[in-house]
Design a protein around this motif. Structure first.
Motif, PDB file in Angstrom:
ATOM      1  N   ALA A 280       0.845  -1.211   0.000  1.00  0.00           N
ATOM      2  CA  ALA A 280       0.000   0.000   0.000  1.00  0.00           C
ATOM      3  C   ALA A 280       0.874   1.252   0.000  1.00  0.00           C
ATOM      4  CB  ALA A 280      -0.916  -0.015   1.218  1.00  0.00           C
ATOM      5  N   GLN A 281       1.926   1.248   0.818  1.00  0.00           N
ATOM      6  CA  GLN A 281       2.739   2.466   0.918  1.00  0.00           C
ATOM      7  C   GLN A 281       3.691   2.612  -0.271  1.00  0.00           C
ATOM      8  OE1 GLN A 281       2.889   2.524   5.797  1.00  0.00           O
ATOM      9  NE2 GLN A 281       4.720   2.982   4.689  1.00  0.00           N
ATOM     10  N   LYS A 282       4.399   1.543  -0.558  1.00  0.00           N
ATOM     11  CA  LYS A 282       5.476   1.657  -1.538  1.00  0.00           C
ATOM     12  C   LYS A 282       4.956   1.605  -2.986  1.00  0.00           C
ATOM     13  CE  LYS A 282      10.158   0.027  -2.028  1.00  0.00           C
ATOM     14  NZ  LYS A 282      10.297  -0.876  -3.162  1.00  0.00           N
ATOM     15  N   ASN A 283       4.061   0.666  -3.258  1.00  0.00           N
ATOM     16  CA  ASN A 283       3.608   0.519  -4.643  1.00  0.00           C
ATOM     17  C   ASN A 283       2.441   1.431  -4.981  1.00  0.00           C
ATOM     18  OD1 ASN A 283       5.428  -1.530  -4.501  1.00  0.00           O
ATOM     19  ND2 ASN A 283       3.960  -3.193  -4.712  1.00  0.00           N
ATOM     20  N   MET A 284       1.556   1.659  -3.966  1.00  0.00           N
ATOM     21  CA  MET A 284       0.347   2.415  -4.287  1.00  0.00           C
ATOM     22  C   MET A 284       0.402   3.859  -3.803  1.00  0.00           C
ATOM     23  SD  MET A 284      -1.342  -0.729  -4.736  1.00  0.00           S
ATOM     24  CE  MET A 284      -2.480  -1.351  -3.552  1.00  0.00           C
ATOM     25  N   GLY A 285       1.337   4.170  -2.928  1.00  0.00           N
ATOM     26  CA  GLY A 285       1.461   5.557  -2.468  1.00  0.00           C
ATOM     27  C   GLY A 285       0.457   5.965  -1.404  1.00  0.00           C
ATOM     28  N   VAL A 286      -0.078   5.001  -0.640  1.00  0.00           N
ATOM     29  CA  VAL A 286      -1.009   5.344   0.442  1.00  0.00           C
ATOM     30  C   VAL A 286      -0.195   5.834   1.650  1.00  0.00           C
ATOM     31  CG1 VAL A 286      -2.827   4.450   1.970  1.00  0.00           C
ATOM     32  CG2 VAL A 286      -2.597   3.539  -0.338  1.00  0.00           C
ATOM     33  N   SER A 287      -0.725   6.820   2.384  1.00  0.00           N
ATOM     34  CA  SER A 287       0.024   7.386   3.511  1.00  0.00           C
ATOM     35  C   SER A 287       0.133   6.394   4.675  1.00  0.00           C
ATOM     36  CB  SER A 287      -0.679   8.648   4.009  1.00  0.00           C
ATOM     37  OG  SER A 287      -1.849   8.268   4.684  1.00  0.00           O
ATOM     38  N   GLU A 288       1.082   6.666   5.575  1.00  0.00           N
ATOM     39  CA  GLU A 288       1.273   5.786   6.739  1.00  0.00           C
ATOM     40  C   GLU A 288       0.006   5.696   7.586  1.00  0.00           C
ATOM     41  OE1 GLU A 288       4.591   7.853   8.455  1.00  0.00           O
ATOM     42  OE2 GLU A 288       5.818   6.045   8.414  1.00  0.00           O
ATOM     43  N   GLY A 289      -0.634   6.840   7.799  1.00  0.00           N
ATOM     44  CA  GLY A 289      -1.811   6.876   8.677  1.00  0.00           C
ATOM     45  C   GLY A 289      -2.920   5.993   8.153  1.00  0.00           C
ATOM     46  N   VAL A 290      -3.223   6.118   6.848  1.00  0.00           N
ATOM     47  CA  VAL A 290      -4.326   5.341   6.278  1.00  0.00           C
ATOM     48  C   VAL A 290      -3.932   3.862   6.178  1.00  0.00           C
ATOM     49  CG1 VAL A 290      -5.700   4.982   4.190  1.00  0.00           C
ATOM     50  CG2 VAL A 290      -5.397   7.275   5.094  1.00  0.00           C
ATOM     51  N   ALA A 291      -2.721   3.580   5.669  1.00  0.00           N
ATOM     52  CA  ALA A 291      -2.311   2.170   5.538  1.00  0.00           C
ATOM     53  C   ALA A 291      -2.210   1.518   6.921  1.00  0.00           C
ATOM     54  CB  ALA A 291      -0.975   2.073   4.816  1.00  0.00           C
ATOM     55  N   GLY A 292      -1.673   2.271   7.888  1.00  0.00           N
ATOM     56  CA  GLY A 292      -1.460   1.713   9.224  1.00  0.00           C
ATOM     57  C   GLY A 292      -2.754   1.488   9.989  1.00  0.00           C
ATOM     58  N   PHE A 293      -3.826   2.131   9.564  1.00  0.00           N
ATOM     59  CA  PHE A 293      -5.109   1.926  10.245  1.00  0.00           C
ATOM     60  C   PHE A 293      -6.014   0.972   9.463  1.00  0.00           C
ATOM     61  CE2 PHE A 293      -9.603   3.240  10.583  1.00  0.00           C
ATOM     62  CZ  PHE A 293      -9.829   2.858  11.887  1.00  0.00           C
ATOM     63  N   VAL A 294      -6.240   1.302   8.180  1.00  0.00           N
ATOM     64  CA  VAL A 294      -7.243   0.559   7.408  1.00  0.00           C
ATOM     65  C   VAL A 294      -6.814  -0.906   7.189  1.00  0.00           C
ATOM     66  CG1 VAL A 294      -8.621   0.544   5.294  1.00  0.00           C
ATOM     67  CG2 VAL A 294      -7.923   2.715   6.295  1.00  0.00           C
ATOM     68  N   LEU A 295      -5.539  -1.152   6.927  1.00  0.00           N
ATOM     69  CA  LEU A 295      -5.119  -2.533   6.649  1.00  0.00           C
ATOM     70  C   LEU A 295      -5.197  -3.460   7.864  1.00  0.00           C
ATOM     71  CD1 LEU A 295      -2.267  -1.945   4.072  1.00  0.00           C
ATOM     72  CD2 LEU A 295      -4.410  -3.141   3.681  1.00  0.00           C
ATOM     73  N   PRO A 296      -4.666  -3.056   9.035  1.00  0.00           N
ATOM     74  CA  PRO A 296      -4.797  -3.967  10.186  1.00  0.00           C
ATOM     75  C   PRO A 296      -6.255  -4.216  10.579  1.00  0.00           C
ATOM     76  CG  PRO A 296      -3.139  -2.301  10.626  1.00  0.00           C
ATOM     77  CD  PRO A 296      -3.806  -1.903   9.350  1.00  0.00           C
ATOM     78  N   VAL A 297      -7.098  -3.166  10.466  1.00  0.00           N
ATOM     79  CA  VAL A 297      -8.522  -3.396  10.756  1.00  0.00           C
ATOM     80  C   VAL A 297      -9.068  -4.421   9.767  1.00  0.00           C
ATOM     81  CG1 VAL A 297     -10.829  -2.351  10.734  1.00  0.00           C
ATOM     82  CG2 VAL A 297      -8.935  -1.126  11.787  1.00  0.00           C
ATOM     83  N   GLY A 298      -8.706  -4.253   8.497  1.00  0.00           N
ATOM     84  CA  GLY A 298      -9.189  -5.165   7.460  1.00  0.00           C
ATOM     85  C   GLY A 298      -8.704  -6.589   7.684  1.00  0.00           C
ATOM     86  N   ALA A 299      -7.423  -6.732   8.057  1.00  0.00           N
ATOM     87  CA  ALA A 299      -6.878  -8.083   8.248  1.00  0.00           C
ATOM     88  C   ALA A 299      -7.593  -8.780   9.408  1.00  0.00           C
ATOM     89  CB  ALA A 299      -5.386  -8.018   8.509  1.00  0.00           C
ATOM     90  N   THR A 300      -8.225  -7.987  10.280  1.00  0.00           N
ATOM     91  CA  THR A 300      -8.918  -8.586  11.419  1.00  0.00           C
ATOM     92  C   THR A 300     -10.400  -8.819  11.133  1.00  0.00           C
ATOM     93  OG1 THR A 300      -7.471  -7.141  12.664  1.00  0.00           O
ATOM     94  CG2 THR A 300      -9.058  -8.397  13.939  1.00  0.00           C
ATOM     95  N   ILE A 301     -11.052  -7.859  10.456  1.00  0.00           N
ATOM     96  CA  ILE A 301     -12.512  -8.030  10.309  1.00  0.00           C
ATOM     97  C   ILE A 301     -13.015  -8.172   8.876  1.00  0.00           C
ATOM     98  CG2 ILE A 301     -12.986  -6.736  12.449  1.00  0.00           C
ATOM     99  CD1 ILE A 301     -14.059  -4.487  10.582  1.00  0.00           C
ATOM    100  N   ASN A 302     -12.197  -7.822   7.875  1.00  0.00           N
ATOM    101  CA  ASN A 302     -12.731  -7.842   6.511  1.00  0.00           C
ATOM    102  C   ASN A 302     -12.284  -9.086   5.764  1.00  0.00           C
ATOM    103  OD1 ASN A 302     -14.084  -6.651   4.211  1.00  0.00           O
ATOM    104  ND2 ASN A 302     -12.048  -6.359   3.354  1.00  0.00           N
ATOM    105  N   MET A 303     -13.210 -10.000   5.574  1.00  0.00           N
ATOM    106  CA  MET A 303     -12.853 -11.279   4.939  1.00  0.00           C
ATOM    107  C   MET A 303     -13.834 -11.541   3.800  1.00  0.00           C
ATOM    108  SD  MET A 303     -10.505 -12.824   7.065  1.00  0.00           S
ATOM    109  CE  MET A 303      -9.761 -12.093   8.502  1.00  0.00           C
ATOM    110  N   ASP A 304     -13.675 -10.817   2.710  1.00  0.00           N
ATOM    111  CA  ASP A 304     -14.612 -10.973   1.589  1.00  0.00           C
ATOM    112  C   ASP A 304     -14.506 -12.352   0.954  1.00  0.00           C
ATOM    113  OD1 ASP A 304     -15.154  -8.384   2.103  1.00  0.00           O
ATOM    114  OD2 ASP A 304     -14.487  -7.589   0.176  1.00  0.00           O
ATOM    115  N   GLY A 305     -13.269 -12.845   0.835  1.00  0.00           N
ATOM    116  CA  GLY A 305     -13.077 -14.156   0.210  1.00  0.00           C
ATOM    117  C   GLY A 305     -13.730 -15.242   1.063  1.00  0.00           C
ATOM    118  N   THR A 306     -13.595 -15.105   2.378  1.00  0.00           N
ATOM    119  CA  THR A 306     -14.200 -16.078   3.292  1.00  0.00           C
ATOM    120  C   THR A 306     -15.727 -16.031   3.168  1.00  0.00           C
ATOM    121  OG1 THR A 306     -12.343 -15.781   4.785  1.00  0.00           O
ATOM    122  CG2 THR A 306     -14.332 -16.759   5.724  1.00  0.00           C
TER     123      THR A 306
END
Ligand code: ASP
Length: 416
Positions: A280-306
């Motif tokens: 997210a940060q290196k390839n897509m250019g998302v800021s630390e604040g957004v990547a550091g919040f949205v991704l860990p929340v997603g890894a815990t509660i967002n399971m679309d494939g499941t």
């Protein structure tokens, strides 16, 4: 003197995503050739997985503290939180609907005659109140040491906001976290150098341990899950990126590739988190604040494939047992599937256990789970990749909507 076409040089010049992809393909081929003997290669994969897991807690904590202090706006955080949850819920409901539709269209369970008798116990759906109460850590050190991501997020946000509020006095601690986060990014880069080998070992093991005799009878359900996963990413994710963010989806797919391959081979979206943060940060250019919040929340509660997989398998079992599903049943699958996916841990095989919640809600025999258990890893790899792809899509979209996405990085031709 080595000329530029010698293999070591070629390897060095390949971009990381190409190396990881090569590891995946070579690993699968090696597994098919060696069969069960390929399990000797598994430790290479295990070392890699342990090395990325080692990064999760310090990386999430420091990235988030730095990100929050850089944003300097608690209100913005609240807004991002609201958008994150809304987008995660909407995409999950879409995912189950696509799973249901695909299973209804392709009928993977009709005409199959499989017996099952192993008793299985149903899990309880997580209660919303419990989830809320458990968000607040009684002891942050405890949360850090047990790796409770949601509690770590809450503490990191609280610390980040407090550091912002005390202004100059907080500067030394902010600088400490900045330097620590930098070290974690470097460490992630070093660990990622092992990724092609780790992915190779994991894929060789998986491909070597599944014979055609296990896969063939269920090839249709595997095909439906894979097809629905690909459709969800290509239609829903790409469509939302284009429609809501005006972003080129191809850049998102390319930028996510490292994380998707690691997710696929490891079947763990929590384990993939450091790789997703890096993408997210290196390839897509998302800021630390957004990547550091949205991704860990997603890894815990967002399971679309499941969620998607739960939709397909519920309909598959209904077809297998000759059960007619009513409209209410479908609605129930979407509702309980969304909740069950939220409660699913980002570790291998967790989705299969949570599927029992959905099945017992609509009265399907839990014993039928044994049928899919035999091929669960193959399905797990696909659903985990979609889980990670969904987190990265929402992160990119939120980054864009909050002006926290560097478009130059996002649109850059070659992602490292
Ligand atoms: N393995 C999945 C993940 O880590 C969860 C599941 O089993 O569905 O995201």
């Amino acid at each position: 003197m080595s000329d530029s076409s010698t293999p070591p040089n070629l390897y060095r010049r390949m971009p990381l995503w190409a190396k990881i992809l090569a590891g995946l393909i070579l690993g699968a081929l090696t597994g098919v050739l060696l069969g069960e003997q390929a399990s000797v290669l598994k430790p290479i994969g295990d070392i890699f997985i342990s090395a990325i897991k080692m990064l999760i807690v310090p990386l999430v904590f420091s990235t988030l503290v730095v990100g929050i202090t850089a944003m300097r706006d608690p209100k913005k955080m609240g807004r991002i939180g609201g958008k994150t949850i809304a987008l995660y819920l909407i995409t999950t409901a879409f995912a189950i609907a696509i799973g249901l539709l695909a299973a209804w269209l392709f009928q993977p369970g009709s005409g199959l005659d499989l017996s099952f008798d192993a008793p299985v116990e149903a899990k309880e759906a997580p209660s919303l109140v419990d989830i809320l109460v458990n968000l607040v850590p009684q002891n942050p050190i405890d949360a850090l040491s047990s790796g409770n991501i949601l509690q770590i997020i809450v503490f990191a946000i609280a610390l980040g906001v407090s550091l912002t509020l005390i202004g100059e006095k907080g500067e030394p601690v902010v600088r400490l976290f900045e330097s620590f986060a930098e070290a974690m990014y470097k460490l992630t880069e070093l660990v990622m150098a092992l990724a092609p080998f780790g992915v190779f070992g994991l894929m060789a093991f998986v491909a070597g341990s599944y014979g055609l005799d296990v896969l063939l009878p269920l090839v249709k359900v595997i095909g439906v899950v894979y097809l629905a996963c690909v459709m969800h990413v290509l239609v829903v994710y790409s469509g939302l990126l284009k429609l809501l963010g005006g972003l080129n989806p191809v850049r998102y797919l390319r930028g996510s590739l490292d994380a998707l391959v690691v997710a696929y081979s490891s079947a763990s979206s929590s384990g993939t988190l450091p790789v997703s943060i890096r993408c997210a940060q290196k390839n897509m250019g998302v800021s630390e604040g957004v990547a550091g919040f949205v991704l860990p929340v997603g890894a815990t509660i967002n399971m679309d494939g499941t969620a998607l997989y739960q939709g397909v398998v519920a309909v598959f079992v209904a077809q297998l047992t000759g059960t007619d599903l009513t409209m209410t049943d479908y609605g129930m699958i979407i509702l309980t599937g969304t909740l069950a996916s939220i409660g699913t841990a980002g570790v291998p095989g967790a989705g299969l256990i949570m599927l029992s919640i959905v099945m017992s809600q609509i009265g399907l025999p839990l014993e039928a789970l044994a049928v899919v258990a035999g091929i669960d890893r193959i399905l797990d790899m696909a659903r985990t990749s979609v889980n990670v792809a969904g987190d990265l899509m929402v992160t990119t979209l939120i980054g864009k909507s909050e002006n926290e996405l560097d478009l130059e990085t996002y649109n850059r031709k070659a992602a490292a």
